[in-house]
Design a protein around this motif. Structure first.
Motif, PDB file in Angstrom:
ATOM      1  N   UNK A  79       0.827  -1.212   0.000  1.00 25.67           N
ATOM      2  CA  UNK A  79       0.000   0.000   0.000  1.00 25.67           C
ATOM      3  C   UNK A  79       0.861   1.261   0.000  1.00 25.67           C
ATOM      4  N   UNK A  80       1.924   1.259   0.785  1.00 24.14           N
ATOM      5  CA  UNK A  80       2.821   2.410   0.811  1.00 24.14           C
ATOM      6  C   UNK A  80       3.475   2.652  -0.536  1.00 24.14           C
ATOM      7  N   UNK A  81       3.969   1.583  -1.160  1.00 27.52           N
ATOM      8  CA  UNK A  81       4.568   1.729  -2.488  1.00 27.52           C
ATOM      9  C   UNK A  81       3.544   2.180  -3.518  1.00 27.52           C
ATOM     10  N   UNK A  82       2.307   1.728  -3.368  1.00 31.29           N
ATOM     11  CA  UNK A  82       1.253   2.146  -4.293  1.00 31.29           C
ATOM     12  C   UNK A  82       0.966   3.645  -4.160  1.00 31.29           C
ATOM     13  N   UNK A  83       0.893   4.135  -2.923  1.00 35.45           N
ATOM     14  CA  UNK A  83       0.679   5.570  -2.727  1.00 35.45           C
ATOM     15  C   UNK A  83       1.851   6.379  -3.273  1.00 35.45           C
ATOM     16  N   UNK A  84       3.055   5.903  -3.060  1.00 31.92           N
ATOM     17  CA  UNK A  84       4.237   6.598  -3.586  1.00 31.92           C
ATOM     18  C   UNK A  84       4.185   6.620  -5.110  1.00 31.92           C
ATOM     19  N   UNK A  85       3.822   5.505  -5.705  1.00 33.63           N
ATOM     20  CA  UNK A  85       3.754   5.425  -7.165  1.00 33.63           C
ATOM     21  C   UNK A  85       2.688   6.357  -7.740  1.00 33.63           C
ATOM     22  N   UNK A  86       1.591   6.512  -7.028  1.00 30.25           N
ATOM     23  CA  UNK A  86       0.536   7.410  -7.503  1.00 30.25           C
ATOM     24  C   UNK A  86       0.892   8.873  -7.264  1.00 30.25           C
ATOM     25  N   UNK A  87       1.658   9.148  -6.230  1.00 33.45           N
ATOM     26  CA  UNK A  87       1.937  10.531  -5.879  1.00 33.45           C
ATOM     27  C   UNK A  87       3.093  11.122  -6.665  1.00 33.45           C
ATOM     28  N   UNK A  88       4.125  10.337  -6.926  1.00 33.52           N
ATOM     29  CA  UNK A  88       5.313  10.852  -7.608  1.00 33.52           C
ATOM     30  C   UNK A  88       5.164  10.648  -9.106  1.00 33.52           C
ATOM     31  N   UNK A  89       5.342  11.705  -9.884  1.00 35.18           N
ATOM     32  CA  UNK A  89       5.273  11.555 -11.346  1.00 35.18           C
ATOM     33  C   UNK A  89       6.593  11.024 -11.908  1.00 35.18           C
ATOM     34  N   UNK A  90       6.684   9.706 -12.027  1.00 33.36           N
ATOM     35  CA  UNK A  90       7.875   9.091 -12.583  1.00 33.36           C
ATOM     36  C   UNK A  90       7.876   9.237 -14.099  1.00 33.36           C
ATOM     37  N   UNK A  91       9.034   9.001 -14.692  1.00 30.74           N
ATOM     38  CA  UNK A  91       9.098   8.943 -16.150  1.00 30.74           C
ATOM     39  C   UNK A  91       8.305   7.708 -16.597  1.00 30.74           C
ATOM     40  N   UNK A  92       7.813   7.702 -17.837  1.00 33.40           N
ATOM     41  CA  UNK A  92       6.981   6.568 -18.273  1.00 33.40           C
ATOM     42  C   UNK A  92       7.659   5.204 -18.126  1.00 33.40           C
ATOM     43  N   UNK A  93       8.952   5.132 -18.422  1.00 31.16           N
ATOM     44  CA  UNK A  93       9.647   3.843 -18.290  1.00 31.16           C
ATOM     45  C   UNK A  93       9.753   3.414 -16.828  1.00 31.16           C
ATOM     46  N   UNK A  94      10.111   4.352 -15.961  1.00 28.88           N
ATOM     47  CA  UNK A  94      10.240   4.034 -14.546  1.00 28.88           C
ATOM     48  C   UNK A  94       8.880   3.734 -13.927  1.00 28.88           C
ATOM     49  N   UNK A  95       7.847   4.430 -14.378  1.00 26.10           N
ATOM     50  CA  UNK A  95       6.500   4.155 -13.865  1.00 26.10           C
ATOM     51  C   UNK A  95       6.044   2.754 -14.275  1.00 26.10           C
ATOM     52  N   UNK A  96       6.399   2.341 -15.487  1.00 29.53           N
ATOM     53  CA  UNK A  96       6.052   0.987 -15.933  1.00 29.53           C
ATOM     54  C   UNK A  96       6.737  -0.054 -15.055  1.00 29.53           C
ATOM     55  N   UNK A  97       8.001   0.183 -14.717  1.00 28.31           N
ATOM     56  CA  UNK A  97       8.733  -0.738 -13.844  1.00 28.31           C
ATOM     57  C   UNK A  97       8.103  -0.755 -12.449  1.00 28.31           C
ATOM     58  N   UNK A  98       7.718   0.411 -11.934  1.00 32.05           N
ATOM     59  CA  UNK A  98       7.089   0.470 -10.614  1.00 32.05           C
ATOM     60  C   UNK A  98       5.760  -0.285 -10.594  1.00 32.05           C
ATOM     61  N   UNK A  99       4.961  -0.134 -11.652  1.00 30.01           N
ATOM     62  CA  UNK A  99       3.684  -0.851 -11.729  1.00 30.01           C
ATOM     63  C   UNK A  99       3.928  -2.349 -11.805  1.00 30.01           C
ATOM     64  N   UNK A 100       4.915  -2.772 -12.592  1.00 30.38           N
ATOM     65  CA  UNK A 100       5.236  -4.198 -12.672  1.00 30.38           C
ATOM     66  C   UNK A 100       5.741  -4.713 -11.329  1.00 30.38           C
ATOM     67  N   UNK A 101       6.514  -3.907 -10.625  1.00 29.70           N
ATOM     68  CA  UNK A 101       6.989  -4.297  -9.304  1.00 29.70           C
ATOM     69  C   UNK A 101       5.817  -4.463  -8.335  1.00 29.70           C
ATOM     70  N   UNK A 102       4.888  -3.515  -8.349  1.00 30.43           N
ATOM     71  CA  UNK A 102       3.717  -3.615  -7.482  1.00 30.43           C
ATOM     72  C   UNK A 102       2.874  -4.842  -7.830  1.00 30.43           C
ATOM     73  N   UNK A 103       2.664  -5.091  -9.109  1.00 31.94           N
ATOM     74  CA  UNK A 103       1.898  -6.264  -9.522  1.00 31.94           C
ATOM     75  C   UNK A 103       2.616  -7.546  -9.106  1.00 31.94           C
TER      76      UNK A 103
END
Length: 192
Positions: A79-103
């Motif tokens: 949940x904490x990582x999910x909130x961080x991922x939603x709050x911080x505007x990562x670059x598209x590539x890094x955001x894709x990696x973060x979403x895959x990490x969360x999944x």
């Protein structure tokens, strides 16, 4: 003093991988908050549930609660990582990696929960296995439980790899082909 404030603001707005130091600091605080919530959950909610489970006549609910405790606490990190991922505007590539990490973490937690709960719920198979296997029911139960755990662990690996776009089936086919020489070598030893 003015230079110190300007230097602080400059460092606060400095970016690392497209994210400012300020955003990273706030993300760290959010993660720490979720870790404190995890500790609160463990000390208050799970302690309350344990007290309720101790009042029952069987120990099955105690064992199920003990099996679920660690995966439930791990959810706070997700949940904490999910909130961080939603709050911080990562670059598209890094955001894709973060979403895959969360999944991947979610898939891991689901299968980890199933794996841990197999031991406590295996008591439901005792009467069925005693009728089916008779005197060797305990050994059959152990064998089936281990087989189920291997299946759940394998399914977890497949689910996590699927989150990263990796097709694991060619690897399994390779393992099957590599096992043929061992099977042929063991054929003579088994026939003797």
């Amino acid at each position: 003093m003015q230079n110190l404030v300007e230097l602080f603001v400059k460092v606060w707005n400095e970016t690392f991988v497209g994210v400012s130091v300020g955003q990273l600091a706030v993300a760290s605080i959010v993660l720490l908050l979720f870790l404190f919530l995890r500790r609160f959950f463990a000390r208050v909610v799970i302690a309350r549930l344990k007290a309720l489970a101790n009042k029952t006549k069987t120990d099955l609910d105690d064992r199920i609660l003990a099996a679920l405790q660690q995966p439930l606490m791990f959810l706070f990190l997700i949940l904490g990582l999910s909130f961080v991922n939603q709050w911080i505007p990562f670059s598209p590539d890094l955001e894709k990696v973060m979403v895959q990490l969360l999944q991947s973490l979610i898939a891991f937690t689901i299968f980890w929960t199933i794996y841990r709960i197999l031991d406590p719920i295996s008591v439901f198979f005792d009467t069925f296995l005693k009728k089916l296997a008779g005197a060797v029911a305990h050994e059959v139960k152990d064998y089936l439980l281990k087989a189920l755990k291997v299946f759940v662990a394998g399914s977890a690996i497949i689910a996590v790899l699927a989150q990263w776009g990796i097709n694991p089936w060619p690897y399994f086919a390779g393992i099957g082909v590599l096992s043929l020489p061992f099977a042929f070598a063991a054929k003579d030893a088994v026939s003797n």
